[in-house]
Write an enzyme that holds these catalytic residues in place. Structure first.
Site, PDB file in Angstrom:
ATOM      1  N   ASN A  78     -10.831 -12.075   6.219  1.00 30.88           N
ATOM      2  CA  ASN A  78     -11.519 -12.678   5.082  1.00 30.88           C
ATOM      3  C   ASN A  78     -12.492 -11.799   4.310  1.00 30.88           C
ATOM      4  OD1 ASN A  78     -10.649 -15.612   5.175  1.00 30.88           O
ATOM      5  ND2 ASN A  78     -11.160 -15.173   7.292  1.00 30.88           N
ATOM      6  N   ASN A 110     -12.179  -8.440   3.177  1.00 29.54           N
ATOM      7  CA  ASN A 110     -11.624  -7.607   2.115  1.00 29.54           C
ATOM      8  C   ASN A 110     -10.204  -8.107   1.854  1.00 29.54           C
ATOM      9  OD1 ASN A 110     -10.476  -5.559   0.610  1.00 29.54           O
ATOM     10  ND2 ASN A 110     -11.487  -3.916   1.714  1.00 29.54           N
ATOM     11  N   ILE A 111     -10.092  -9.048   0.937  1.00 30.39           N
ATOM     12  CA  ILE A 111      -8.798  -9.711   0.737  1.00 30.39           C
ATOM     13  C   ILE A 111      -7.744  -8.755   0.156  1.00 30.39           C
ATOM     14  CG2 ILE A 111      -7.614 -11.576  -0.550  1.00 30.39           C
ATOM     15  CD1 ILE A 111      -9.155 -12.541   1.908  1.00 30.39           C
ATOM     16  N   TYR A 142       2.268  -5.445   8.166  1.00 34.11           N
ATOM     17  CA  TYR A 142       2.278  -6.300   9.350  1.00 34.11           C
ATOM     18  C   TYR A 142       3.525  -7.191   9.405  1.00 34.11           C
ATOM     19  CZ  TYR A 142       0.336  -9.639  12.766  1.00 34.11           C
ATOM     20  OH  TYR A 142       0.120 -10.432  13.854  1.00 34.11           O
ATOM     21  N   TRP A 173     -11.904  -9.946   9.756  1.00 30.76           N
ATOM     22  CA  TRP A 173     -10.991  -8.993   9.122  1.00 30.76           C
ATOM     23  C   TRP A 173      -9.977  -9.682   8.209  1.00 30.76           C
ATOM     24  CZ3 TRP A 173     -12.702  -4.470   8.577  1.00 30.76           C
ATOM     25  CH2 TRP A 173     -13.509  -3.898   9.554  1.00 30.76           C
ATOM     26  N   HIS A 187     -10.166   5.117   7.177  1.00 34.51           N
ATOM     27  CA  HIS A 187     -11.638   5.174   7.256  1.00 34.51           C
ATOM     28  C   HIS A 187     -12.089   6.594   7.596  1.00 34.51           C
ATOM     29  CE1 HIS A 187     -11.602   0.756   7.194  1.00 34.51           C
ATOM     30  NE2 HIS A 187     -12.885   0.850   6.891  1.00 34.51           N
TER      31      HIS A 187
HETATM   32  C1  COA Z   1      -3.814  -7.068  11.401  1.00 28.02           C
HETATM   33  C2  COA Z   1      -3.985  -8.212  10.433  1.00 28.02           C
HETATM   34  C3  COA Z   1      -3.088  -7.982   9.222  1.00 28.02           C
HETATM   35  C4  COA Z   1      -3.576  -9.478  11.156  1.00 28.02           C
HETATM   36  O1  COA Z   1      -3.740 -10.566  10.312  1.00 28.02           O
HETATM   37  P1  COA Z   1      -3.716 -12.048  10.897  1.00 28.02           P
HETATM   38  O2  COA Z   1      -3.916 -12.953   9.744  1.00 28.02           O
HETATM   39  O3  COA Z   1      -4.662 -12.148  12.032  1.00 28.02           O
HETATM   40  O4  COA Z   1      -2.237 -12.145  11.455  1.00 28.02           O
HETATM   41  P2  COA Z   1      -1.450 -13.416  12.027  1.00 28.02           P
HETATM   42  O5  COA Z   1      -0.762 -12.991  13.264  1.00 28.02           O
HETATM   43  O6  COA Z   1      -2.354 -14.591  12.074  1.00 28.02           O
HETATM   44  O7  COA Z   1      -0.297 -13.683  10.934  1.00 28.02           O
HETATM   45  C5  COA Z   1      -0.519 -13.589   9.588  1.00 28.02           C
HETATM   46  C6  COA Z   1       0.716 -13.966   8.814  1.00 28.02           C
HETATM   47  O8  COA Z   1       1.892 -13.462   9.426  1.00 28.02           O
HETATM   48  C7  COA Z   1       2.832 -14.529   9.552  1.00 28.02           C
HETATM   49  N1  COA Z   1       3.651 -14.310  10.737  1.00 28.02           N
HETATM   50  C8  COA Z   1       3.287 -14.475  12.021  1.00 28.02           C
HETATM   51  N2  COA Z   1       4.334 -14.169  12.816  1.00 28.02           N
HETATM   52  C9  COA Z   1       5.358 -13.817  12.011  1.00 28.02           C
HETATM   53  C10 COA Z   1       6.698 -13.395  12.232  1.00 28.02           C
HETATM   54  N3  COA Z   1       7.205 -13.257  13.454  1.00 28.02           N
HETATM   55  N4  COA Z   1       7.478 -13.100  11.171  1.00 28.02           N
HETATM   56  C11 COA Z   1       6.983 -13.219   9.910  1.00 28.02           C
HETATM   57  N5  COA Z   1       5.728 -13.619   9.630  1.00 28.02           N
HETATM   58  C12 COA Z   1       4.928 -13.905  10.677  1.00 28.02           C
HETATM   59  C13 COA Z   1       1.990 -15.765   9.660  1.00 28.02           C
HETATM   60  O9  COA Z   1       2.708 -16.914   9.289  1.00 28.02           O
HETATM   61  C14 COA Z   1       0.896 -15.474   8.682  1.00 28.02           C
HETATM   62  O10 COA Z   1       1.369 -15.715   7.372  1.00 28.02           O
HETATM   63  P3  COA Z   1       0.419 -16.284   6.195  1.00 28.02           P
HETATM   64  O11 COA Z   1      -0.698 -15.270   6.049  1.00 28.02           O
HETATM   65  O12 COA Z   1       1.305 -16.348   5.018  1.00 28.02           O
HETATM   66  O13 COA Z   1      -0.072 -17.595   6.699  1.00 28.02           O
HETATM   67  C15 COA Z   1      -5.466  -8.377   9.974  1.00 28.02           C
HETATM   68  O14 COA Z   1      -6.308  -8.482  11.072  1.00 28.02           O
HETATM   69  C16 COA Z   1      -5.927  -7.231   9.108  1.00 28.02           C
HETATM   70  O15 COA Z   1      -5.730  -7.259   7.909  1.00 28.02           O
HETATM   71  N6  COA Z   1      -6.551  -6.210   9.730  1.00 28.02           N
HETATM   72  C17 COA Z   1      -6.965  -5.000   9.066  1.00 28.02           C
HETATM   73  C18 COA Z   1      -8.057  -5.260   8.125  1.00 28.02           C
HETATM   74  C19 COA Z   1      -8.648  -3.996   7.621  1.00 28.02           C
HETATM   75  O16 COA Z   1      -8.489  -2.943   8.138  1.00 28.02           O
HETATM   76  N7  COA Z   1      -9.378  -4.097   6.557  1.00 28.02           N
HETATM   77  C20 COA Z   1     -10.059  -2.970   6.009  1.00 28.02           C
HETATM   78  C21 COA Z   1     -11.227  -3.436   5.344  1.00 28.02           C
HETATM   79  S1  COA Z   1     -12.266  -2.129   4.855  1.00 28.02           S
END
Ligand code: COA
Length: 492
Positions: free
Chosen positions: A396, A398-399, A410, A394, A435
């Site tokens: 990687n 759909n950036i 988030y 998720w 969706h």
């Molecule tokens: C939910 C989602 C956003 C989580 O993403 P993730 O990368 O696993 O989240 P992480 O907890 O690893 O943290 C990501 C970022 O938050 C930051 N972060 C973590 N804790 C933090 C905090 N307390 N305060 C601020 N930033 C924080 C991290 O440093 C990281 O930053 P970076 O991306 O700049 O390196 C992701 O799974 C997602 O996009 N899901 C939905 C996808 C979707 O529905 N796509 C549809 C396609 S059809």
């Protein structure tokens, strides 16, 4: 062989007659070192001091002969070395390009068989006219296209609200309220139109709602970024007025090169419409731009777009639709063994279509639009195919959506003290909502399978992350993609 036997003892005998220097020379030759002649020379110079030149010549000749023999036989005498078999993991071998090609050949051959079977059973079902009728039932009535044209009203509403906010005519509170109403209308207006207007076809409905969903995400980002700019501007103004040597905020924000836009100079029609058409959901005042339009690149992407859309439509009509129709009966009768057989049968075309869609949309189409608009950031996807966890997938696949989720949903939640788990659940909940919105409204069927499919990613992510590693994790992600989608399709 006899030659070898004959010469062996002679060599050994001669070695015993010459001084250690010659023996040293021989050993060095065997080890392949380059300083043999040097060592010989030094040794024989020493000998020269106390012996005759004849003896020296003889020793030199002997050593040379010995070197010749040994170099002749050394390769023949040893032919083994300590090493692992290629397929053992300890060998460190990783070039499986040939195996990959074999997989592709097998895939093509097995699908060719399925393709022939399908042709023999159903004949040719591909019909381009039918595709057009999916969008336009009545040539004088284009409700989906009209909906898309009307969306300009919401774009302009967002721009004029931002202009008022930038000059202080609207308070932040009023601006937020107007933006909220505008965004809520962007979701509700097309939904009610599609539900109430019978002339909107399912395909037209998906298209219109897709456009409105993208617009919702873009205008949400536009609102947020302009608000952040105002906050920065106010913070700067405060600190400058405190220091009493105050160059105006406007002047300080003019820094940067030519063509560099700064707030509120970005609040123009041109800037907003560039963002509306750009292949991103996250607004920025100064997008990275590519230096020129590469015509060959553009034409290749255009060709791919046209070719793959034809292929997608053909595969859906020829392969997917009959498979779904054939799967209905076992699902109605709850015949489990036939249900699984049908599910696996549908999984193949469904997955192939999904992969082609991925390439068509995220590579060909997005790159085409980006090239045309000289939009520089082309990271529309990353290597999701190597995902060893569902989370990685998720992050990687759909950036544009992932970037939007992180930046506008988030991270702001995490900053407010919400835990990571609650934040992720909220993101997946919102994604599940969209969706369902894109599937149920155009089809006018509310069965919640798309919603549940998205929400199921959370326990699946936990399970794969907890129990499976490496290749097993990667296989689990692939299986969930290959099997999960046809389950959702058949349940609907
Ligand atoms: C939910 C989602 C956003 C989580 O993403 P993730 O990368 O696993 O989240 P992480 O907890 O690893 O943290 C990501 C970022 O938050 C930051 N972060 C973590 N804790 C933090 C905090 N307390 N305060 C601020 N930033 C924080 C991290 O440093 C990281 O930053 P970076 O991306 O700049 O390196 C992701 O799974 C997602 O996009 N899901 C939905 C996808 C979707 O529905 N796509 C549809 C396609 S059809």
């Amino acid at each position: 062989m006899s030659d070898k036997l004959e010469k062996g003892p002679i060599t050994r005998k001669r070695r015993s007659t010459i001084s250690g220097a010659a023996a040293g020379a021989t050993l060095k030759q065997v080890n392949g070192k380059s300083n043999i002649s040097k060592s010989n020379k030094v040794s024989y110079e020493n000998q020269d001091c106390d012996g005759s030149s004849k003896e020296k010549d003889h020793a030199l000749q002997t050593a040379a002969k010995e070197r010749k023999y040994e170099s002749q036989y050394v390769g023949k005498l040893s032919c083994h070395k300590l090493q692992e078999s290629l397929l053992s993991s300890a060998s460190g071998y990783s070039n499986y390009r040939g195996i990959l090609n074999w997989c592709v050949v097998m895939l093509v051959l097995s699908n060719a068989r399925l393709f022939l079977e399908n042709l023999l059973k159903y004949g040719i079902l591909v019909d381009p006219i039918q595709v057009i009728s999916l969008f336009w039932q009545d040539p004088y009535n284009w409700p989906a296209a009209c909906l898309v044209i009307v969306s300009n009203v919401f774009i302009l509403a967002a721009l004029y609200t931002e202009r008022r906010l930038s000059v202080g005519t609207f308070s932040e509170w009023l601006g937020t309220a107007i933006h909220s109403v505008n965004l809520a209308t962007i979701l509700c207006f097309p939904m009610f139109t599609v539900l109430l207007l019978d002339s909107v076809t399912p395909a037209g409905g998906v298209f219109a709602l897709g456009v409105y969903t993208i617009l919702f995400l873009k205008l949400y980002s536009y609102k947020d970024v302009n608000k952040w700019c105002r906050e920065i501007q106010h913070a700067k103004a405060r600190s400058l007025s405190r220091s009493l040597s105050c160059p105006s905020v406007q002047r300080s924000s003019k820094r940067g090169g030519q063509g560099h836009v700064s707030y509120p100079g970005n609040l123009t029609h041109r800037d907003l419409y560039y963002f509306v058409f750009a292949p991103t959901l996250c607004y920025e005042l100064n997008f990275p731009r590519s230096p020129r339009i590469r015509k060959r690149f553009l034409l290749r992407r255009l060709f791919e777009m046209l070719f793959f859309i034809q292929l997608l439509v053909g595969l859906i009509q020829q392969w997917m639709v009959p498979s779904i129709q054939n799967s209905m009966k076992p699902f109605q009768d709850m015949d489990f063994s036939r249900m699984i057989e049908r599910l696996l049968k549908l999984a193949v075309p469904n997955h192939l279509i999904w992969l082609i869609f991925f390439y068509w949309f995220f590579h060909s189409s997005m790159n085409f639009v980006a090239e045309l608009m000289q939009f520089g950031d082309r990271e529309f996807y990353r290597d999701w195919w190597n995902s060893e966890t569902v989370t990685y997938f998720w992050q990687n696949w759909n950036i544009p959506v992932h970037k939007w989720c992180l930046r506008h949903f988030y991270k702001p939640m995490l900053k407010r003290g919400v835990s990571k788990w609650v934040g992720q659940t909220a993101v997946f909940f919102a994604s599940a909502f969209f969706h369902e919105y894109l599937v149920s409204v155009p089809l006018k069927m509310f069965r919640l399978w798309a919603f549940m499919g998205m929400m199921a990613q959370l326990p699946l992510a936990w399970f794969v992350g907890r129990f499976l590693r490496g290749n097993y994790g990667n296989a689990a992600v692939w299986i969930s993609l290959i099997i999960g989608q046809p389950i959702a399709v058949l349940m609907n």
